[in-house]
Design a protein around this motif. Structure first.
Motif, PDB file in Angstrom:
ATOM      1  N   GLN A  19       0.819  -1.204   0.000  1.00 32.33           N
ATOM      2  CA  GLN A  19       0.000   0.000   0.000  1.00 32.33           C
ATOM      3  C   GLN A  19       0.858   1.260   0.000  1.00 32.33           C
ATOM      4  O   GLN A  19       0.511   2.263  -0.620  1.00 32.33           O
ATOM      5  N   LEU A  22       2.057   1.624  -3.483  1.00 28.93           N
ATOM      6  CA  LEU A  22       0.926   1.995  -4.334  1.00 28.93           C
ATOM      7  C   LEU A  22       0.617   3.484  -4.197  1.00 28.93           C
ATOM      8  O   LEU A  22       0.181   4.131  -5.157  1.00 28.93           O
ATOM      9  N   ILE A  25       1.933   5.913  -6.781  1.00 28.75           N
ATOM     10  CA  ILE A  25       1.382   5.870  -8.132  1.00 28.75           C
ATOM     11  C   ILE A  25       0.189   6.813  -8.232  1.00 28.75           C
ATOM     12  O   ILE A  25      -0.656   6.849  -7.326  1.00 28.75           O
ATOM     13  N   MET A  27      -3.382   8.317  -8.762  1.00 28.41           N
ATOM     14  CA  MET A  27      -4.656   7.668  -8.482  1.00 28.41           C
ATOM     15  C   MET A  27      -5.269   7.026  -9.725  1.00 28.41           C
ATOM     16  O   MET A  27      -5.805   5.920  -9.664  1.00 28.41           O
ATOM     17  N   ARG A  30      -3.854   3.478 -10.454  1.00 29.01           N
ATOM     18  CA  ARG A  30      -3.877   2.415  -9.449  1.00 29.01           C
ATOM     19  C   ARG A  30      -4.832   1.282  -9.813  1.00 29.01           C
ATOM     20  O   ARG A  30      -4.574   0.118  -9.511  1.00 29.01           O
ATOM     21  N   SER A  31      -5.929   1.604 -10.457  1.00 31.96           N
ATOM     22  CA  SER A  31      -6.916   0.570 -10.808  1.00 31.96           C
ATOM     23  C   SER A  31      -6.334  -0.443 -11.784  1.00 31.96           C
ATOM     24  O   SER A  31      -6.696  -1.621 -11.752  1.00 31.96           O
ATOM     25  N   ARG A  42      -0.011  -8.340  -9.492  1.00 36.13           N
ATOM     26  CA  ARG A  42      -0.168  -6.964  -8.997  1.00 36.13           C
ATOM     27  C   ARG A  42       1.190  -6.359  -8.671  1.00 36.13           C
ATOM     28  O   ARG A  42       1.438  -5.177  -8.939  1.00 36.13           O
ATOM     29  N   LEU A  46       2.874  -3.124 -10.321  1.00 37.80           N
ATOM     30  CA  LEU A  46       3.280  -2.025  -9.448  1.00 37.80           C
ATOM     31  C   LEU A  46       4.739  -1.653  -9.688  1.00 37.80           C
ATOM     32  O   LEU A  46       5.078  -0.474  -9.872  1.00 37.80           O
TER      33      LEU A  46
END
Length: 213
Positions: A19, A22, A25, A27, A30-31, A42, A46
């Motif tokens: 997190q 993340l 990155i 917003m 991020r999805s 993931r 990332l």
């Protein structure tokens, strides 16, 4: 000069650390990372974004940020201007190539035992014969595969162009009256992985740097 930044991802990140990374990155991106169901996928997604961030910083390209990324009609991410970049990952390797003034494409593949004959549609008859008759057919297969993939990523078409339409001769691909040049990227694990870089200019210098997160 083309700069290549790479990292490895072979340890599961704790939730708090994931997190935290993340949060670096934008917003809106991020999805695209969180859509992957498997944790390892993931993490690779990332680290791909983090490599681009660190690469831009390392090269002093502070005017560029990930929230400026745009997508081509084939959904290849790019920045406006003279900078170009490309990202690839396979197994535990994640790689990011960044260049000013020329187009780049990079591909890395983990070398695994596979039935090479199952991929005969991706190669010409001559290429398949060359692979089969080589001293190490599996590695020769991945060499040619990464060369073709790096080229398709450089021109931005991905797999919209079938691999069997791409012909590699002496590390050069001729396409639409343009020459594209292929260079093998040396990796610490020279037996388990193979990687190639494709550029629209003959390579004069390649900088390779490992990033540890």
């Amino acid at each position: 000069m083309t700069s290549i930044f790479y990292c490895t991802s072979n340890i599961e990140l704790e939730t708090g650390i994931f997190q935290s990374f993340l949060g670096k990155i934008p917003m809106n991106l991020r999805s695209s990372i969180l859509k992957f169901k498997k944790l390892e996928d993931r993490q690779r997604a990332l680290f791909s974004k983090l490599l681009l961030i660190e690469g831009l910083k390392d090269l002093g390209l502070h005017a560029y940020s990930l929230d400026q990324l745009q997508l081509s009609k084939y959904r290849r991410p790019y920045f406006k201007g003279s900078i170009d970049f490309n990202i690839s990952h396979s197994g535990s390797y994640i790689m990011c190539a960044i260049s000013l003034g020329n187009k780049v494409g990079i591909d890395v593949e983990e070398i695994r035992e596979i039935p090479v004959s199952d991929f005969d549609r991706e190669f010409s008859k001559m290429e398949m014969e060359f692979i089969s008759n080589s001293a190490d057919p599996i590695r020769e297969f991945y060499k040619l595969w990464t060369q073709k993939e790096a080229f398709l990523k450089a021109i931005g078409s991905g797999l919209y162009v079938p691999l069997n339409l791409v012909s590699v001769i002496d590390n050069i691909i001729k396409w639409d009256e343009t020459k594209w040049f292929l260079t093998e990227v040396p990796l610490p694990d020279t037996t388990g992985y193979i990687s190639h870089l494709c550029t629209d200019l003959s390579m004069t210098e390649m900088k390779i740097k490992r990033i540890v997160f």
